[in-house]
Structures are given as structure tokens and as C-alpha cells.
Design a protein around this motif. Structure first.
Motif, short mmCIF file in Angstrom:
data_model
loop_
_atom_site.label_atom_id
_atom_site.label_comp_id
_atom_site.label_asym_id
_atom_site.label_seq_id
_atom_site.Cartn_x
_atom_site.Cartn_y
_atom_site.Cartn_z
N ARG A 1 -5.99 7.80 -3.37
CA ARG A 1 -7.10 7.37 -4.23
C ARG A 1 -6.59 6.57 -5.43
O ARG A 1 -7.14 5.53 -5.78
CB ARG A 1 -7.91 8.59 -4.68
N ALA B 1 -5.44 3.19 -4.32
CA ALA B 1 -6.58 2.31 -4.06
C ALA B 1 -7.13 1.73 -5.35
O ALA B 1 -7.47 0.54 -5.43
CB ALA B 1 -7.67 3.08 -3.31
N VAL C 1 -6.42 1.47 2.08
CA VAL C 1 -5.03 1.85 1.83
C VAL C 1 -4.48 2.66 2.99
O VAL C 1 -3.37 2.40 3.49
CB VAL C 1 -4.91 2.65 0.51
N SER C 2 -5.25 3.64 3.45
CA SER C 2 -4.80 4.47 4.57
C SER C 2 -4.57 3.63 5.82
O SER C 2 -3.57 3.82 6.54
CB SER C 2 -5.83 5.57 4.85
N VAL D 1 -8.82 -1.76 -3.97
CA VAL D 1 -9.39 -1.69 -2.62
C VAL D 1 -9.90 -0.27 -2.41
O VAL D 1 -9.75 0.59 -3.29
CB VAL D 1 -8.34 -2.05 -1.54
N THR D 2 -10.46 0.00 -1.25
CA THR D 2 -10.96 1.34 -0.98
C THR D 2 -9.84 2.24 -0.49
O THR D 2 -8.84 1.76 0.08
CB THR D 2 -12.06 1.31 0.09
N PRO D 3 -9.97 3.58 -0.67
CA PRO D 3 -8.97 4.49 -0.12
C PRO D 3 -8.79 4.32 1.39
O PRO D 3 -7.68 4.44 1.91
CB PRO D 3 -9.52 5.87 -0.48
N ALA E 1 0.83 -1.20 0.00
CA ALA E 1 0.00 0.00 0.00
C ALA E 1 0.87 1.25 0.00
O ALA E 1 0.63 2.20 -0.76
CB ALA E 1 -0.92 0.00 1.21
#
Length: 306
Positions: free
Chosen positions: A27, A30, A40-41, A35-37, A16
């Protein structure tokens, strides 16, 4: 060698962070990782907590890398690219593998390499070859090219160089032109159109007509007339078409001489300290398919010079 007991940081976090650092956006990372943002965060934060150091600074909707993040991002990108190649090899075996070969001289590519690639393709250990030509060389960068064919002295830093051909330079022309306007001695060139190659690369100046005429013992022929080229392949193509007399080199004109499209009317030649070399980064030959391609090219070069 990696110590098996050394514990690596969590792979999802490393992946990530590498995507965020390379793309400069959570973004976009991701989207690439599917995957979703938010995921990732969370993975990046988990990695930072695991290693005890911040890698990313959040500034509103954007991000910047910390000093630690800047220091490790390129190594991570190289590592994941290597893992990608290894994964491909494991899934595909030899089938589907490829090697990237860059060649500085389009004339050598067209008149020597391409005519021989079918021999390589017939080998049971062959892989796909991605060929690109260029008119000047740059430093071999990771993941740019596996091999690079260059013209020079063979003393480039940080690469391994294997000599292909000595740079022997001699006049060539079409047999039709020679029949119409015989060349019995070098002085007869004054009645012909000279094809000039105005090319420099790597601080190397290509041997020109005045240099060849000096070797031939001729000093009273004007050499300013003729047609000038910056591309060796076009210069040789003009010679094949009967537009004049060009200076050829061993590797670039070997096949053109063998099949009669060009002839060499004189015995005089210039042997320079320059040569064609195939170069590669030191670790390329760890891949068996790379060693196979190198062995084949070197054998073809040896047969060309015989």
C-alpha cells in the motif's frame, strides 16, 4: 561496461519491487508510485515470472522478502537513486545540482570554510553545497555525503583522502587580553585562564596544554585550572571574547589571525602527525561538479598554508 545486448528486467516491475522492499508495504509503495496496490502487486508478480524466482512472500495483509529479495533490494535502491540523480542532471544541467559536504570540526567550518564559500559560488562551474557539521565521523555511505572533511592520519579504509592542512598547534588569544595582561614568555601563562579542549575522535586525542608547555620548555605551571570545552568552535569563541588563552590550529584560526580577532603570542608550536583531510568514495569524482569542488577546496587549503 554494460553489454548493450544484455536484456534488463522490465523497469516497472523492478521499480515496484524496490518500493515494496524499501517500504515494507504494498500500500505504501502504491502511494509513493501513484498507482493502485493492485497494480503494484501485478508488476511484482510479472517481475517474478520474468526472472523465474520469488521475491516476495504474501502473509495475510503483510509481506516478507525471500532470500533473493533480501539479496537484491539494497542494490536496486542504490540503482534507482543513481538514476534519479542522472535524470536531474539531464533535466537541469549544472543549475540545480548540489554536492553534500560533511565536516567533522564546526570550528573549521565556521572560521575557514564558510568565509571562503563565496569564492566558490563565484565560479562559473559552481553548484549548490549542502553543508552539515558533526562532532564525530562515520563511514561514508552511498547517498549520505559526497565529501567529508575529517581530522586524523588520513588512513581511512575504502575512501580517497586528500590532505588539507598539517595540524600545527599553538596558543591564541584576543589582542585586548594580550594588551591587558602581556605574554612575554610561556611562563606568563600562569597568570592567565587556560581554555581547554576536551575532545577525542577516531581514537585521536587533541594536543593539550601540558603537551604544548613541554615543547616550550616549561614544566612548573599548573594546567588543571581554566575552562573546559568539548566543542572547538566554542573554545575559540571564548578566546575571541577575551576569556582566556586557547590552543588553535592552522586551518581553524587562520582567518581569525588574519583579521585581528586573535593573535599568536609565541613562536613555539606542536606539529603532530595528524591533519585535516577531505575524503570521498572512489566513484564520486566521476561527476564533473564534484571534481570542481574538490579542486577549489584543495587550492584554498594551499593558499591558507602559505
Amino acid at each position: 561496461m554494460l553489454n548493450p545486448s544484455r536484456r534488463l528486467a522490465a523497469l516497472p516491475g523492478l521499480r515496484a519491487f524496490e518500493a515494496v522492499a524499501r517500504l515494507g508495504s504494498v500500500r505504501q509503495a502504491a502511494a509513493e508510485l501513484n498507482v493502485t496496490p493492485g497494480a503494484v502487486s501485478q508488476q511484482v508478480k510479472a517481475l517474478e515470472a520474468e526472472i523465474g524466482s520469488a521475491l516476495v512472500q504474501r502473509q495475510g495483509t503483510g509481506i516478507t522478502l525471500t532470500r533473493m529479495g533480501q539479496e537484491v533490494k539494497d542494490d536496486l535502491t542504490a540503482a534507482f537513486r543513481l538514476l534519479g540523480r542522472v535524470s536531474d542532471r539531464m533535466r537541469k544541467g549544472l543549475k540545480g545540482l548540489s554536492l553534500r559536504l560533511r565536516i567533522e570540526d564546526p570550528a573549521l567550518a565556521a572560521n575557514w570554510l564558510l568565509t571562503r564559500l563565496q569564492h566558490y559560488r563565484a565560479r562559473p562551474d559552481s553548484v549548490d553545497v549542502i553543508l552539515e557539521t558533526a562532532t564525530s565521523w562515520t563511514q561514508l555511505e552511498p547517498d549520505a555525503f559526497d565529501f567529508d572533511i575529517r581530522f586524523g592520519l588520513g588512513d581511512w579504509p575504502d575512501v580517497t583522502a586528500h590532505r588539507l592542512f598539517a595540524d600545527e598547534v599553538f596558543p591564541v588569544c584576543s589582542p585586548r587580553l594580550l594588551k591587558q595582561h602581556p605574554l612575554n614568555e610561556p611562563r606568563d601563562l600562569q597568570h592567565h585562564t587556560l581554555l581547554h579542549l576536551d575532545w577525542t575522535g577516531q581514537s585521536v586525542i587533541w594536543p593539550d596544554w601540558p603537551a604544548w608547555l613541554r615543547v616550550a620548555g616549561v614544566s612548573d605551571i599548573g594546567t588543571s585550572h581554566g575552562i573546559h570545552f568539548t566543542d572547538f568552535a566554542l573554545c575559540l569563541q571564548a578566546a575571541v571574547a577575551g576569556q582566556g588563552v586557547a590552543l588553535g590550529t592552522t586551518g581553524a584560526v587562520a582567518d581569525l589571525l588574519a583579521d585581528g580577532r586573535l593573535v599568536s603570542p609565541f613562536e613555539k608550536s606542536i606539529v603532530t602527525p595528524f591533519a585535516y583531510y577531505i575524503v570521498h568514495a572512489p566513484d564520486v569524482l566521476k561527476r564533473p561538479e564534484a571534481q570542481g569542488l574538490l579542486d577549489w577546496i584543495l587550492e584554498e587549503a594551499r593558499m591558507t598554508e602559505v
